[in-house]
Design a protein around this motif. Structure first.
Motif, mmCIF file in Angstrom:
data_model
loop_
_atom_site.group_PDB
_atom_site.id
_atom_site.type_symbol
_atom_site.label_atom_id
_atom_site.label_comp_id
_atom_site.label_asym_id
_atom_site.label_seq_id
_atom_site.Cartn_x
_atom_site.Cartn_y
_atom_site.Cartn_z
ATOM 1 N N MET A 192 -1.338 -1.616 -4.304
ATOM 2 C CA MET A 192 -1.593 -1.887 -2.887
ATOM 3 C C MET A 192 -2.729 -2.904 -2.726
ATOM 4 O O MET A 192 -2.771 -3.637 -1.739
ATOM 5 C CB MET A 192 -1.921 -0.589 -2.136
ATOM 6 N N ASP A 193 -3.645 -2.943 -3.684
ATOM 7 C CA ASP A 193 -4.682 -3.982 -3.647
ATOM 8 C C ASP A 193 -4.030 -5.359 -3.790
ATOM 9 O O ASP A 193 -4.360 -6.297 -3.051
ATOM 10 C CB ASP A 193 -5.704 -3.734 -4.759
ATOM 11 N N ALA A 194 -3.081 -5.462 -4.742
ATOM 12 C CA ALA A 194 -2.356 -6.740 -4.902
ATOM 13 C C ALA A 194 -1.664 -7.128 -3.604
ATOM 14 O O ALA A 194 -1.722 -8.288 -3.173
ATOM 15 C CB ALA A 194 -1.336 -6.620 -6.035
ATOM 16 N N HIS B 119 -12.449 4.011 -4.427
ATOM 17 C CA HIS B 119 -11.592 3.056 -5.132
ATOM 18 C C HIS B 119 -11.188 1.909 -4.202
ATOM 19 O O HIS B 119 -10.658 2.131 -3.110
ATOM 20 C CB HIS B 119 -10.343 3.775 -5.651
ATOM 21 N N HIS B 120 -11.412 0.681 -4.684
ATOM 22 C CA HIS B 120 -11.190 -0.513 -3.860
ATOM 23 C C HIS B 120 -9.736 -0.629 -3.365
ATOM 24 O O HIS B 120 -9.490 -0.891 -2.183
ATOM 25 C CB HIS B 120 -11.581 -1.747 -4.693
ATOM 26 N N GLY B 121 -8.790 -0.421 -4.260
ATOM 27 C CA GLY B 121 -7.384 -0.560 -3.875
ATOM 28 C C GLY B 121 -6.967 0.512 -2.882
ATOM 29 O O GLY B 121 -6.216 0.246 -1.927
ATOM 30 N N LEU C 237 -8.941 2.014 -0.743
ATOM 31 C CA LEU C 237 -9.536 1.659 0.554
ATOM 32 C C LEU C 237 -8.668 0.627 1.274
ATOM 33 O O LEU C 237 -8.357 0.780 2.459
ATOM 34 C CB LEU C 237 -10.952 1.103 0.359
ATOM 35 N N ASN C 238 -8.258 -0.416 0.566
ATOM 36 C CA ASN C 238 -7.421 -1.445 1.200
ATOM 37 C C ASN C 238 -6.097 -0.869 1.678
ATOM 38 O O ASN C 238 -5.600 -1.230 2.745
ATOM 39 C CB ASN C 238 -7.165 -2.597 0.225
ATOM 40 N N ALA C 239 -5.520 0.022 0.865
ATOM 41 C CA ALA C 239 -4.228 0.609 1.227
ATOM 42 C C ALA C 239 -4.355 1.421 2.511
ATOM 43 O O ALA C 239 -3.476 1.378 3.386
ATOM 44 C CB ALA C 239 -3.723 1.493 0.092
HETATM 45 ZN ZN LIG Z 1 -8.980 -6.502 -3.388
#
Ligand SMILES: [Zn+2]
Length: 391
Positions: free
Chosen positions: A202-204, A284-286, A288-290
């Motif tokens: 999901m980060d991608a 976790h960065h990904g 959070l973005n998701a």
């Molecule tokens: Zn990112």
């Protein structure tokens, strides 16, 4: 199509060798960049796996005296970078093998930058023309080998490093931080658990989506972003459902590299919020973005209707509209087992003002479709905590 058909050498945006088993080329890759004593930089979890012993073994067999540095935290810190620089100098190394997820790759790239500088790390924060302070000749060459499919740091020109004293994530940037050689080997990602596969994937998606939505003119990046999102749509559910699906793993590694290539066009509100939240809550960065993705989309709706229609058509979604895309994101997120609100990560709204302020000041905010201020970001954050998708 057999998997061998996916074995290719690419030179855009850097030298990328993609295919099953290509990690075995690590020693020749180092030698091509003139290394005799590479320092392998990774995190402690990976350092304990056979993968790292195998890579060190391949180097040794080829006559390379490789060292190992693994004191890298998730969300790496300035202290981690300093310790890596000390290890590099103590071992008299002449290049870096960056192995791991985004944290290890970012730390490794920052170490390769800093071994040749006499200024402190924060002098190279991505602000104005700070990058011109870099002594380019002093930078160490880097072979990058990702073990997760998400950050795309292996083809990025920057590292995100946490400034512990100020509890803030800073972007360290120089165009030559782009690793000279990348090995994309899906076998290294087969062991990733489903929830990490989902969050990093999901980060991608967030990289490609924010790049696609940013208002800057960069049609090449936009084309890469579109196809990267198509790969995520087709292969992320497969990689999460069956971690041993080598083709899905390979396509997600490629989608991840493409996402990071695309975001030279800009990022936006998802990352502007994910960076302070990562620094304040160590989340976790990904992930959070998701979680943030639909809330930031809704906040930008008025600027995105036409763009989302085009995107939904390219992705062949049921409905070619903003809502068609938003609904796909919500369904994908749910099907991957990702929570719908930040409250699920034990994040509450008590620091909403601070989060809003930090998001507005984050360099990623510059690529957001609409100009948002601190109060706007606080509002989006509160909605993401509460799970409130209304505009
Ligand atoms: Zn990112």
């Amino acid at each position: 199509m057999s998997l061998s058909a996916f074995t290719m050498n690419w030179n855009y945006p850097t030298s990328v060798r993609v295919g099953v088993g290509r990690v075995k080329e690590v020693a020749t890759a180092c030698q091509q960049l003139g290394m005799h004593k590479p320092l392998l930089v990774t995190d402690p979890g990976l350092a304990a796996l056979p993968m790292v012993a195998d890579i060190l073994g391949i180097c040794k067999e080829a006559g390379l005296a490789a060292g190992l540095f693994s004191q890298v935290k998730g969300n790496p810190t300035g202290a981690n970078v300093d310790a890596g620089v000390a290890a590099y100098r103590a071992g008299d190394h002449d290049g870096v093998i960056a192995l791991g997820g985004g944290s290890a790759l970012d730390a490794a790239k920052a170490i390769a930058l800093m071994v040749g500088q006499d200024r402190p790390l924060w002098d190279f924060e991505d602000v104005g023309d700070n990058y011109t302070r870099v002594n380019v000749e002093g930078m160490a060459p880097v072979v990058a080998i990702p073990t997760t499919a998400g950050t795309g740091s292996e083809v990025g020109r920057a590292s995100v490093i946490t400034d512990e004293a100020n509890h803030v994530k800073k972007i360290i940037f120089h165009p030559k931080m782009l690793p000279a050689l990348v090995l994309l080997d899906p076998e290294l990602t087969l062991g990733l658990p489903a929830h990490i596969t989902a969050a990093t994937g999901m980060d991608a998606l967030s990289h490609s989506l924010e790049a696609y939505c940013s208002p800057f003119y960069h049609p090449m990046a936009e084309g890469i972003a579109l196809e990267s999102m198509r790969l995520v749509k087709d292969y992320l559910p497969r990689a999460v459902a069956n971690g041993q699906d080598v083709e899905a793993r390979l396509q997600m590694l490629v989608a991840s590299s493409m996402g990071a290539t695309a975001f030279q066009k800009g990022l936006g509100g998802m990352h502007a919020l994910a960076h302070p939240l990562g620094a304040l809550y160590d989340a976790h960065h990904g992930l959070l973005n998701a979680i943030l993705m639909p809330y930031v989309l809704v906040a930008n709706r008025s600027a995105l209707e036409a763009r989302m229609e085009r995107l939904a058509r390219y992705l062949n979604l049921a409905e070619h509209s903003f809502d068609g895309f938003l609904n796909w994101v919500l369904e994908l997120r749910a099907s991957l087992g990702i929570p719908a609100s930040l409250a699920a990560l034990n994040i509450d709204a008590s620091q909403a003002d601070k989060v809003g302020q930090m998001a507005a000041e984050d360099p990623s905010a510059g690529g957001n479709p609409l100009p948002l201020n601190a109060a706007d970001y606080s509002r989006i954050f509160r909605k993401a905590v509460a799970g409130d998708l209304t505009a």
